[in-house]
Design a protein around this motif. Structure first.
Motif, short mmCIF file in Angstrom:
data_model
loop_
_atom_site.label_atom_id
_atom_site.label_comp_id
_atom_site.label_asym_id
_atom_site.label_seq_id
_atom_site.Cartn_x
_atom_site.Cartn_y
_atom_site.Cartn_z
N GLY A 180 0.78 -1.38 0.05
CA GLY A 180 -0.08 0.04 0.04
C GLY A 180 0.83 1.31 -0.05
N LEU A 181 1.92 1.24 0.79
CA LEU A 181 2.69 2.44 0.80
C LEU A 181 3.33 2.62 -0.70
CD1 LEU A 181 5.08 2.01 4.10
CD2 LEU A 181 3.29 3.90 3.59
N LEU A 182 3.92 1.54 -1.02
CA LEU A 182 4.35 1.58 -2.50
C LEU A 182 3.45 2.04 -3.64
CD1 LEU A 182 6.55 -1.60 -2.56
CD2 LEU A 182 7.59 0.75 -2.58
N GLU A 183 2.18 1.80 -3.52
CA GLU A 183 1.25 2.25 -4.42
C GLU A 183 0.74 3.63 -4.41
OE1 GLU A 183 -1.23 -1.99 -5.48
OE2 GLU A 183 -1.85 -0.70 -3.83
N SER A 184 0.86 4.21 -2.99
CA SER A 184 0.77 5.59 -2.50
C SER A 184 1.76 6.45 -3.19
CB SER A 184 0.69 5.54 -1.29
OG SER A 184 1.78 5.70 -0.60
N GLY A 185 3.13 5.91 -3.63
CA GLY A 185 4.02 6.82 -4.08
C GLY A 185 5.16 7.21 -3.03
N VAL A 186 5.27 6.33 -1.85
CA VAL A 186 6.31 6.89 -1.03
C VAL A 186 7.62 6.99 -1.50
CG1 VAL A 186 6.70 4.36 -0.05
CG2 VAL A 186 6.86 6.45 1.38
N ASP A 187 8.42 7.77 -1.38
CA ASP A 187 9.72 7.95 -1.81
C ASP A 187 10.76 7.15 -1.48
OD1 ASP A 187 9.30 10.76 -3.27
OD2 ASP A 187 8.69 11.21 -1.04
N GLY A 188 10.91 6.34 -0.28
CA GLY A 188 11.79 5.57 0.40
C GLY A 188 11.41 4.75 1.42
N LEU A 189 12.09 3.62 1.44
CA LEU A 189 11.72 2.45 2.58
C LEU A 189 12.98 2.05 3.18
CD1 LEU A 189 9.34 0.33 0.65
CD2 LEU A 189 8.58 1.91 2.30
N LEU A 190 12.86 1.95 4.52
CA LEU A 190 14.13 1.75 5.42
C LEU A 190 13.96 0.49 6.26
CD1 LEU A 190 16.83 2.44 6.93
CD2 LEU A 190 15.42 3.53 8.66
N LEU A 191 14.82 -0.61 5.87
CA LEU A 191 15.00 -1.64 6.57
C LEU A 191 15.83 -1.57 7.73
CD1 LEU A 191 15.83 -4.12 3.54
CD2 LEU A 191 13.61 -4.02 4.83
N THR A 192 15.47 -2.25 9.06
CA THR A 192 16.30 -1.95 10.22
C THR A 192 16.66 -2.86 10.81
OG1 THR A 192 14.22 -1.78 11.31
CG2 THR A 192 14.83 0.49 10.61
N THR A 193 15.88 -3.67 11.52
CA THR A 193 16.39 -5.06 12.27
C THR A 193 16.53 -6.18 11.31
OG1 THR A 193 13.91 -5.37 13.04
CG2 THR A 193 15.48 -4.44 14.63
N GLU A 194 15.65 -5.81 10.37
CA GLU A 194 15.84 -6.93 9.13
C GLU A 194 17.07 -7.35 8.55
OE1 GLU A 194 11.81 -4.89 8.60
OE2 GLU A 194 13.98 -4.38 8.91
N THR A 195 18.12 -5.91 8.57
CA THR A 195 19.27 -6.08 8.29
C THR A 195 20.46 -5.90 9.07
OG1 THR A 195 19.21 -3.76 7.50
CG2 THR A 195 18.64 -5.38 5.82
N THR A 196 19.97 -5.60 10.37
CA THR A 196 20.98 -5.50 11.49
C THR A 196 21.06 -6.90 12.07
OG1 THR A 196 19.12 -4.85 12.90
CG2 THR A 196 20.57 -3.01 11.86
N PHE A 197 19.99 -7.54 12.62
CA PHE A 197 20.04 -9.02 13.20
C PHE A 197 19.45 -10.07 12.71
CE2 PHE A 197 21.21 -5.71 16.62
CZ PHE A 197 22.18 -6.13 17.24
N ARG A 234 17.91 -12.82 10.21
CA ARG A 234 18.57 -14.26 9.86
C ARG A 234 18.75 -14.13 8.40
NH1 ARG A 234 15.18 -17.52 7.25
NH2 ARG A 234 16.26 -19.40 7.60
N ASP A 235 18.21 -13.35 7.41
CA ASP A 235 18.47 -13.57 6.05
C ASP A 235 18.24 -12.03 5.53
OD1 ASP A 235 18.83 -14.02 3.55
OD2 ASP A 235 16.78 -14.90 3.12
N PRO A 236 19.27 -11.14 5.96
CA PRO A 236 19.14 -9.48 5.47
C PRO A 236 19.26 -9.81 3.89
CG PRO A 236 21.22 -10.15 6.32
CD PRO A 236 20.45 -11.55 6.65
N LEU A 237 19.91 -10.56 3.14
CA LEU A 237 19.75 -10.40 1.69
C LEU A 237 18.46 -10.93 1.22
CD1 LEU A 237 23.26 -11.78 0.70
CD2 LEU A 237 22.62 -9.45 0.87
N GLY A 238 17.85 -11.96 1.87
CA GLY A 238 16.43 -12.14 1.36
C GLY A 238 15.40 -11.15 1.61
N ALA A 239 15.54 -10.32 2.69
CA ALA A 239 14.66 -9.26 2.93
C ALA A 239 14.92 -8.28 2.09
CB ALA A 239 14.82 -8.50 4.45
N ALA A 240 15.84 -7.64 1.63
CA ALA A 240 16.41 -6.70 0.55
C ALA A 240 15.90 -7.13 -0.48
CB ALA A 240 17.81 -6.24 0.59
N GLY A 241 16.03 -8.42 -1.02
CA GLY A 241 15.83 -8.73 -2.54
C GLY A 241 14.05 -8.71 -2.43
#
Length: 340
Positions: free
Chosen positions: A297-314, A316-323
């Motif tokens: 829904g955020l993406l369809e609304s045209g939000v400018d950016g998204l930030l991954l936090t715990t997904e990429t700090t701790f 189990r699969d940061p590359l999977g989350a980013a992908g």
């Protein structure tokens, strides 16, 4: 185009992992100044800059300043599943009483003035809750309501009471910027932005580093109320959903997030949304269904950016989350674009 930012932590500290994230579509990195010293922060930024070069892309390198947030001062993690009770000393350094309990200090000892037996402490972004079972003038003892890992320097709230005391002097944040003047950082994130004035000294020091030198993090009711003023003084705005939930409560949270995003878009100021967007992937192969729906829904609304936090700090699969984030951006923000 919706951009993707990733927060650097133990799961992504290796330079080759940073390079892989850039190749997946990450356009900028966030570095938490509350968790690392100046030398390590400078090294992280240098490695991230090199990762961008290795991937053939320029990346934003944003230093997230600590601001006025009250935190525990433990340098090491504490397993609250094994030792659910712990002491909170009303001092920067623990008292060191020898009773077998883990001991943590407070970055602002004055928080102890509002702590009473029976209070519930919410830690981090609310993932850990602990009930105060006893309190004195120098410390309290709390017991985790569920097991969990208390990571280093987590923020702490007292439910039902004022969590933050009056905003602290910006001197520590500014000294940090001065110590990193020659670093590779391209900009800074100003935490707990509630007026334009808090951004001015940061801009005076780092305003010429890039087109996005000063990102204002809106993460309180007061910040949302003043978002037009804040956005007008910033290069971009980050809606920090972690502390915003703690300040707003569960019923007003969505309305405040939406209001902040909507006002930034009205003013044509780039707005980034962060915190626990794909948190289900920290412990599962799949994200939560509710996360997917909200994120798309955020993406369809045209939000400018998204930030991954715990997904990429701790996570189990940061590359999977980013992908997955990159694929969702391609599918819902830019129809027809498929990631290579």
């Amino acid at each position: 185009m919706t951009t993707m930012y990733a927060t650097i932590g133990p799961a992504t500290r290796a330079p080759e992992t940073m390079t892989a994230l850039v190749r997946l579509g990450v356009t900028g990195f966030r570095f938490s100044a509350s968790k690392f010293g100046v030398a390590e922060l400078a090294a992280q930024a240098a490695d991230a800059e090199a990762a961008g070069r290795a991937a053939g892309r320029s990346v934003e390198l944003l230093l997230d300043l600590p601001g006025a947030k009250i935190r525990f001062t433990n340098a090491d993690s504490i397993d609250l599943g094994a030792t659910p009770r712990f002491r909170v000393s009303y001092a920067l350094k623990p008292t060191g009483e020898d009773d077998g309990l883990p001991d943590v200090g407070l970055s602002d000892p004055g928080l102890g003035d509002v702590i009473s037996p029976g209070d519930v402490l919410l830690i981090g972004d609310g993932e850990i809750a602990a009930r105060v079972i006893s309190a004195s003038g120098t410390h309290c003892v709390a017991e985790a309501l569920e097991g969990g890992l208390l990571g280093p320097r987590k923020g702490v709230w007292v439910t039902g009471r004022s969590r933050r005391l009056p905003a602290s002097s910006p001197d520590e944040d500014l000294a940090l910027l001065d110590g990193l003047t020659s670093s590779a950082f391209t900009g800074a994130i100003v935490s707990f932005a509630e007026n334009a004035a808090v951004l001015e000294p940061v801009r005076a020091r780092w305003g010429g580093r890039s087109a996005n030198s000063v990102m204002a993090k809106v993460e309180t009711r007061a910040g949302v109320a003043a978002v037009a003023e804040v956005a007008g003084a910033a290069d971009s705005v980050l809606v920090g959903r972690g502390d915003l939930l703690m300040d707003s409560g569960v019923l007003d949270f969505h309305a405040l997030c939406s209001a902040a995003v909507r006002e930034c878009r009205r003013l044509s100021v780039p707005v980034v949304v962060g915190t626990q967007l794909l948190s289900g992937m920290q412990s599962s192969w799949l994200p939560l269904r509710s996360e997917l729906s909200y994120l798309c829904g955020l993406l369809e609304s045209g939000v400018d950016g998204l930030l991954l936090t715990t997904e990429t700090t701790f996570g189990r699969d940061p590359l999977g989350a980013a992908g997955l984030m990159a694929d969702l951006i391609a599918r819902y923000a830019e129809p027809g674009l498929v990631r290579a």
